[in-house]
Write a protein that holds these residues in place. Structure first.
Motif, PDB file in Angstrom:
ATOM      1  N   ALA A 150      -2.625  24.221   2.770  1.00 40.96           N
ATOM      2  CA  ALA A 150      -3.482  23.800   1.672  1.00 40.96           C
ATOM      3  C   ALA A 150      -4.476  22.761   2.171  1.00 40.96           C
ATOM      4  O   ALA A 150      -4.087  21.675   2.600  1.00 40.96           O
ATOM      5  CB  ALA A 150      -2.637  23.228   0.537  1.00 40.96           C
ATOM      6  N   VAL A 151      -5.773  23.110   2.108  1.00 38.01           N
ATOM      7  CA  VAL A 151      -6.827  22.237   2.622  1.00 38.01           C
ATOM      8  C   VAL A 151      -7.892  22.045   1.543  1.00 38.01           C
ATOM      9  O   VAL A 151      -8.334  23.011   0.915  1.00 38.01           O
ATOM     10  CB  VAL A 151      -7.488  22.842   3.881  1.00 38.01           C
ATOM     11  N   ASN A 152      -8.338  20.811   1.380  1.00 41.19           N
ATOM     12  CA  ASN A 152      -9.396  20.488   0.433  1.00 41.19           C
ATOM     13  C   ASN A 152     -10.741  20.732   1.116  1.00 41.19           C
ATOM     14  O   ASN A 152     -11.215  19.909   1.891  1.00 41.19           O
ATOM     15  CB  ASN A 152      -9.267  19.036  -0.027  1.00 41.19           C
ATOM     16  N   LEU A 153     -11.369  21.856   0.820  1.00 44.27           N
ATOM     17  CA  LEU A 153     -12.630  22.205   1.469  1.00 44.27           C
ATOM     18  C   LEU A 153     -13.806  21.405   0.923  1.00 44.27           C
ATOM     19  O   LEU A 153     -14.898  21.445   1.500  1.00 44.27           O
ATOM     20  CB  LEU A 153     -12.902  23.704   1.311  1.00 44.27           C
TER      21      LEU A 153
ATOM     22  N   PRO B 109      -5.570  22.996  -2.467  1.00 42.88           N
ATOM     23  CA  PRO B 109      -4.314  22.267  -2.663  1.00 42.88           C
ATOM     24  C   PRO B 109      -3.823  22.215  -4.105  1.00 42.88           C
ATOM     25  O   PRO B 109      -2.624  22.093  -4.347  1.00 42.88           O
ATOM     26  CB  PRO B 109      -4.645  20.855  -2.158  1.00 42.88           C
ATOM     27  N   LYS B 110      -4.746  22.332  -5.074  1.00 42.08           N
ATOM     28  CA  LYS B 110      -4.343  22.199  -6.470  1.00 42.08           C
ATOM     29  C   LYS B 110      -3.864  23.516  -7.067  1.00 42.08           C
ATOM     30  O   LYS B 110      -2.845  23.564  -7.752  1.00 42.08           O
ATOM     31  CB  LYS B 110      -5.503  21.638  -7.297  1.00 42.08           C
ATOM     32  N   VAL B 111      -4.608  24.599  -6.839  1.00 43.33           N
ATOM     33  CA  VAL B 111      -4.279  25.865  -7.514  1.00 43.33           C
ATOM     34  C   VAL B 111      -3.946  26.998  -6.548  1.00 43.33           C
ATOM     35  O   VAL B 111      -3.335  27.995  -6.936  1.00 43.33           O
ATOM     36  CB  VAL B 111      -5.425  26.307  -8.446  1.00 43.33           C
ATOM     37  N   GLY B 112      -4.350  26.883  -5.294  1.00 37.71           N
ATOM     38  CA  GLY B 112      -4.087  27.942  -4.332  1.00 37.71           C
ATOM     39  C   GLY B 112      -4.894  29.193  -4.620  1.00 37.71           C
ATOM     40  O   GLY B 112      -5.870  29.181  -5.374  1.00 37.71           O
ATOM     41  N   ASP B 113      -4.491  30.273  -4.014  1.00 41.01           N
ATOM     42  CA  ASP B 113      -5.090  31.585  -4.260  1.00 41.01           C
ATOM     43  C   ASP B 113      -4.971  31.874  -5.756  1.00 41.01           C
ATOM     44  O   ASP B 113      -3.886  31.769  -6.328  1.00 41.01           O
ATOM     45  CB  ASP B 113      -4.320  32.620  -3.432  1.00 41.01           C
ATOM     46  N   PRO B 114      -6.070  32.263  -6.435  1.00 40.93           N
ATOM     47  CA  PRO B 114      -5.969  32.605  -7.857  1.00 40.93           C
ATOM     48  C   PRO B 114      -4.927  33.675  -8.135  1.00 40.93           C
ATOM     49  O   PRO B 114      -4.412  33.771  -9.260  1.00 40.93           O
ATOM     50  CB  PRO B 114      -7.382  33.087  -8.208  1.00 40.93           C
ATOM     51  N   GLY B 115      -4.602  34.475  -7.123  1.00 40.06           N
ATOM     52  CA  GLY B 115      -3.582  35.497  -7.304  1.00 40.06           C
ATOM     53  C   GLY B 115      -2.205  34.925  -7.583  1.00 40.06           C
ATOM     54  O   GLY B 115      -1.328  35.632  -8.105  1.00 40.06           O
ATOM     55  N   ARG B 116      -1.996  33.653  -7.284  1.00 39.86           N
ATOM     56  CA  ARG B 116      -0.690  33.037  -7.555  1.00 39.86           C
ATOM     57  C   ARG B 116      -0.384  32.986  -9.051  1.00 39.86           C
ATOM     58  O   ARG B 116       0.784  32.921  -9.447  1.00 39.86           O
ATOM     59  CB  ARG B 116      -0.638  31.622  -6.973  1.00 39.86           C
ATOM     60  N   THR B 117      -1.416  32.985  -9.879  1.00 40.66           N
ATOM     61  CA  THR B 117      -1.199  32.897 -11.323  1.00 40.66           C
ATOM     62  C   THR B 117      -1.539  34.189 -12.055  1.00 40.66           C
ATOM     63  O   THR B 117      -1.451  34.235 -13.283  1.00 40.66           O
ATOM     64  CB  THR B 117      -2.034  31.748 -11.915  1.00 40.66           C
ATOM     65  N   ALA B 118      -1.927  35.240 -11.349  1.00 43.69           N
ATOM     66  CA  ALA B 118      -2.329  36.496 -11.990  1.00 43.69           C
ATOM     67  C   ALA B 118      -1.120  37.198 -12.610  1.00 43.69           C
ATOM     68  O   ALA B 118      -0.253  37.708 -11.903  1.00 43.69           O
ATOM     69  CB  ALA B 118      -3.010  37.414 -10.979  1.00 43.69           C
ATOM     70  N   GLY B 119      -1.059  37.183 -13.934  1.00 43.66           N
ATOM     71  CA  GLY B 119       0.060  37.819 -14.628  1.00 43.66           C
ATOM     72  C   GLY B 119       1.343  37.039 -14.550  1.00 43.66           C
ATOM     73  O   GLY B 119       2.426  37.587 -14.806  1.00 43.66           O
ATOM     74  N   ARG B 120       1.254  35.762 -14.229  1.00 43.20           N
ATOM     75  CA  ARG B 120       2.471  34.952 -14.060  1.00 43.20           C
ATOM     76  C   ARG B 120       3.186  34.788 -15.386  1.00 43.20           C
ATOM     77  O   ARG B 120       2.558  34.567 -16.425  1.00 43.20           O
ATOM     78  CB  ARG B 120       2.099  33.587 -13.487  1.00 43.20           C
TER      79      ARG B 120
END
Length: 406
Positions: free
Chosen positions: A72-75, A41-52
């Protein structure tokens, strides 16, 4: 009909990230599978910020997550873990590509999920395979390319190993898993049988360099060498990239004359106006041309340099000889025929705006599957919980209030 309804009704619980797993599930999403991406829920897939470059999701993320939904689920919350298990009970496929052992430590390993849903197709993508001495190592695309043998056959003959530009270790592995999922799913429809699919990126690379192993076996076990722009083993000249008018970094044309078709060379000589060489014993056979490779390359280059790469491709190709201009990404992006044919399409993203990207290249009844936007983080939480688990608004609101879902 286009391909969007081919896999309608197939539910995929997607716990993968970055590229190898997401490229697999995206391929199935293009064909109509309901892919629900489980994210932090906080950062999502790390790919969301790759090269952002701004606050929006990275274009990298958009490329590999079209046509999916996000939950988004808190595992780390026990209720979040139970929620994912409940979703797995209704899913046809579950896929993950976490670091080795991570999914088991979370309590979502194969044996746990199989006990909940014996018919599930449980999929794992790792860097190295079970039983490998490196099975606990982390890996990305370039690591798989190095350890899988691909770099050893890529680069100039007298130069160091080189990483190919394509992410074969990531997307190439994803495609092998996608095909395997489809095979397991067809059997599941017939028999109800589940499956545990595992693929290692290193192992996948071996699949893509089978020609190199064949060369090795033909040469009494000698390791396949690098051959520059030629094929493994070098091929018979002329083969490779030849310089064209313009002098730019990609002003080249690739010309290939096959040993299986001796007419390719004779046709090329006619195109180049060098009919005087047709019966020249120095060039009459593939073996002879290999012995005089430098001379053959010089003859061809003296002709190609007088033409731009598009003209050279047209003239050689029109003579029924394999040829291709070396096109860069800008030239391809500006070629309207890719848009007209649906190979490149516009993703209408609610935050990024219109973004043109390459889609699924296979046509179904003449049409390529359409692209819909990669999801915002947690965008489809209410939809998924309602449709997959029949949760009502009050229950979903309570989960949000207690930080179970985002």
């Amino acid at each position: 009909m286009s391909g969007e309804n081919c896999l309608a009704g197939l539910r995929i619980l997607d716990l993968s990230q970055f590229e190898a797993g997401p490229s697999c599930t995206e391929a199935l999403a293009w064909m109509g599978a309901d892919v629900v991406k489980i994210e932090n829920p906080k950062v999502g897939d790390p790919g969301r910020t790759a090269g952002r470059t701004d606050a929006n999701d990275a274009l990298y993320f958009l490329q590999y997550n079209a046509n999916k939904r996000s939950l988004a689920v808190n595992l780390k919350n026990p209720r979040g873990l139970e929620l994912v298990k409940a979703l797995a009970a209704t899913a046809d496929v579950m896929i993950e590509n976490f670091a080795p052992g991570a999914i088991e430590r979370l309590g979502l390993g194969y044996e746990v999920i199989r006990a909940i849903n014996p018919a599930i197709i449980y999929c794992q993508v790792k860097g190295f395979g079970a039983g490998s001495p490196y099975e606990n190592n982390l890996a990305f695309d370039m690591i798989a390319q190095a350890c899988g043998g691909l770099m050893s056959i890529t680069g100039e003959e007298d130069g160091p190993p080189c990483k190919p530009g394509a992410t074969i270790g990531d997307t190439g592995t994803g495609m092998l898993m996608a095909i395997s999922i489809l095979g397991a799913y067809v059997r599941r429809l017939r028999t109800g049988q589940g499956e545990h699919l595992q693929v290692a990126m290193q192992d996948a690379i071996l699949h893509y360099i089978r020609n190199a192993f064949a060369y090795m076996d033909r040469t009494d076990g000698k390791a396949a060498p690098r051959a520059g722009s030629r094929t493994v083993g070098g091929g018979n000249p002329p083969i490779g990239v030849y310089p064209c008018k313009g002098g730019g970094p990609n002003d080249y044309v690739y010309i290939y004359t096959s040993a299986a078709n001796p007419e390719h060379w004779n046709r090329l000589l006619k195109v180049m106006g060098r009919e005087d060489l047709i019966d020249d014993p120095r060039y009459a056979t593939p073996v002879a041309r290999t012995e005089h490779r430098a001379e053959v390359d010089r003859i061809v280059s003296e002709w190609t340099i007088r033409h731009d790469k598009h003209t050279a491709m047209h003239l050689v190709g029109s003579a029924t000889i394999p040829a291709g201009a070396v096109l860069d990404t800008r030239e391809i992006a500006e070629d309207p025929t890719f848009r007209q044919r649906g190979i490149r399409q516009t993703m209408k993203h609610p935050a990024v705006g219109d973004y043109v990207m390459s889609g699924w290249p296979v046509r179904f009844s003449g049409q390529a599957p359409a692209i819909t936007a990669a999801p915002l983080l947690g965008e489809h939480g209410e939809q998924v919980l309602s449709e997959w688990l029949s949760y009502d608004a009050a229950r979903i609101s309570e989960l949000k209030g207690n930080g179970v879902v985002g």
